[in-house]
Every structure is written in structure tokens, then in C-alpha cells.
Motif scaffolding. Sequence first.
Motif, PDB file in Angstrom:
ATOM      1  N   VAL A 121       0.392  -1.387  -0.010  1.00  0.00           N
ATOM      2  CA  VAL A 121       0.345   0.346  -0.158  1.00  0.00           C
ATOM      3  C   VAL A 121       0.600   1.612  -0.359  1.00  0.00           C
ATOM      4  O   VAL A 121       0.630   2.227  -0.892  1.00  0.00           O
ATOM      5  N   ALA A 122       1.917   0.883   0.970  1.00  0.00           N
ATOM      6  CA  ALA A 122       2.711   2.544   0.785  1.00  0.00           C
ATOM      7  C   ALA A 122       3.077   2.440  -0.508  1.00  0.00           C
ATOM      8  O   ALA A 122       3.754   3.991  -0.501  1.00  0.00           O
ATOM      9  N   ASP A 125       1.466   4.217  -2.981  1.00  0.00           N
ATOM     10  CA  ASP A 125       1.372   5.680  -2.579  1.00  0.00           C
ATOM     11  C   ASP A 125       1.940   6.886  -3.053  1.00  0.00           C
ATOM     12  O   ASP A 125       2.062   7.802  -3.312  1.00  0.00           O
ATOM     13  N   ARG A 128       1.590   6.637  -6.482  1.00  0.00           N
ATOM     14  CA  ARG A 128       0.136   7.795  -7.071  1.00  0.00           C
ATOM     15  C   ARG A 128       0.891   9.128  -6.805  1.00  0.00           C
ATOM     16  O   ARG A 128       0.187   9.948  -7.805  1.00  0.00           O
ATOM     17  N   SER A 129       1.895   9.464  -5.883  1.00  0.00           N
ATOM     18  CA  SER A 129       2.233  11.114  -5.796  1.00  0.00           C
ATOM     19  C   SER A 129       3.370  11.395  -7.042  1.00  0.00           C
ATOM     20  O   SER A 129       2.975  12.340  -7.612  1.00  0.00           O
ATOM     21  N   ARG A 132       0.872  11.582 -10.001  1.00  0.00           N
ATOM     22  CA  ARG A 132       0.116  13.254  -9.618  1.00  0.00           C
ATOM     23  C   ARG A 132       0.997  14.443  -9.919  1.00  0.00           C
ATOM     24  O   ARG A 132       0.296  15.333 -10.135  1.00  0.00           O
ATOM     25  N   GLN A 145      -5.627   7.199 -12.066  1.00  0.00           N
ATOM     26  CA  GLN A 145      -5.833   6.188 -11.532  1.00  0.00           C
ATOM     27  C   GLN A 145      -5.642   5.294 -12.477  1.00  0.00           C
ATOM     28  O   GLN A 145      -4.723   3.849 -12.360  1.00  0.00           O
ATOM     29  N   THR A 148      -1.799   5.445 -12.721  1.00  0.00           N
ATOM     30  CA  THR A 148      -1.036   4.567 -11.658  1.00  0.00           C
ATOM     31  C   THR A 148      -1.370   2.702 -11.930  1.00  0.00           C
ATOM     32  O   THR A 148      -0.046   1.779 -11.276  1.00  0.00           O
TER      33      THR A 148
END
Length: 239
Positions: A121-122, A125, A128-129, A132, A145, A148
Amino acid sequence: MTVAPQPPPRDDVRSDIVRAATRLLREHGADAVTTRAVAQTAGVQAPTIYRLFGDKNGLVDAVAEEVLAAYVASKADTEPGDPVADLRAGWHRHVEFGLTNPELFRLLGTRRPGDPSPATVAGVDVLRSRVRRLAAAGLLRVDEQRATTLIHAAGTGVILALLETSAPRRDPGLAEAMLDAVLGGILTATPVTSEPTVAAAAVTFAAAAPDLPGLTDAERALLTEWIHRSLTLLRGPHG
């Protein structure tokens, strides 16, 4: 008066168990990481593992956290630069970690659907950053989405493909070729600010929407929903 020996602190016991599980994983593979084997190696009773970690998944999560923390600490931190270059650097670190820790990577990949490891999960994340930043720079032509998910799936797949081949026979350019193929499908040829397209402009606007001033949370959520609905229509039924 004889003083009874004090048990070791809880944190020390926990660390001993994690180190024992890590050693078993590296030396004997994922199948060796059983509650009984870890307890015997760490010199504790099996119920201690359940009390401290809940179950085997909790223990594996702790092992992943320790191994990942050590790996990250061994890499020099760099200031954010070009978003594409940063994404490439993150991709290469991810592939290197998977190939350096094959048993742990496979073990994390066998988790039940809907129950990902906190380490996974980390990692998503962080990805995802980075995506972005691509969107904010006007470089994406698909929504965040989808970008990613594509990058994450491609990274996992290329690591598994490489692990299926013995090290001397691996294609050294496979990971780079896979990344180039994914980037070719998600990036615009030029930033949206230079040569805008409807889809790229929508993706860039979606990246900025959460920070737009003067909107209520409900208005911001509705705006974001409209943008993503527009992107779905632009992609079409096969997008």
C-alpha cells in the motif's frame, strides 16, 4: 533473596522474531516461514508470535517493513526533479528491490485479494504521488488512476517474468522496454500547456481540482466526478 530473571522487553522479543523470520526467508525461501519454524529459530513459544503479530500475515508485514526500510535507507534521497525522470528512477528501484528480495516479493504477492500488505500500500501511494506530478505537469493523457494501475501492474509483471528466468539468462533490457511501452501509452507527446488536447487538459484539471479555492467539499467532489466521467467518455467503450 533470589531475584527472578526479568523477561526481555516486548520490543526486543518482537525484533528477534522479525530477524528470525527474515533469516529463514532469505536462506530457505517462503515455505520455510512457518509459525513453528520462526518460533524455534527465535527461541520463543508460538503463542508469542500470535500475541505480537496476530497471524502469519502480520509477521510477514513486519518482515517486509524491516527489509524495505533497510533497502530505502541504503539509497540516497534526491530532491524531486523532472517528473518523468523521477518516475523512471522509482521504477528502477522497485524492480531492483523485487529482484534483490525475490522470496519476499513472491510472499507479498500471495496475499488474499482485498488484503494487501502495508508495504505494498505504501509503495502504491508513492507511485500515486509520482503520477500526480505527471498529471499536474500536463503530461498525462489518461486519468491518474488508470496510469497508476498500468504502471503498478507492469512493474509487478516484469519482476515476476524476470524471476522466472535464471539470472544469467535474463533480458537486461526487459524492464526498461516495459516501462517505455507503458509510458508511450499514458504520456502526451508534449505538455498540455504547449499543445492541449481535450483528454490531457481534463487530466491536468483533475489533478488541480482538489486544491481549487472557493469550493465546498461537495462542489469539489462533484467537479471531480464530472471530470472523470468526461474522461471515461473520451476513452470510449474500449478505453
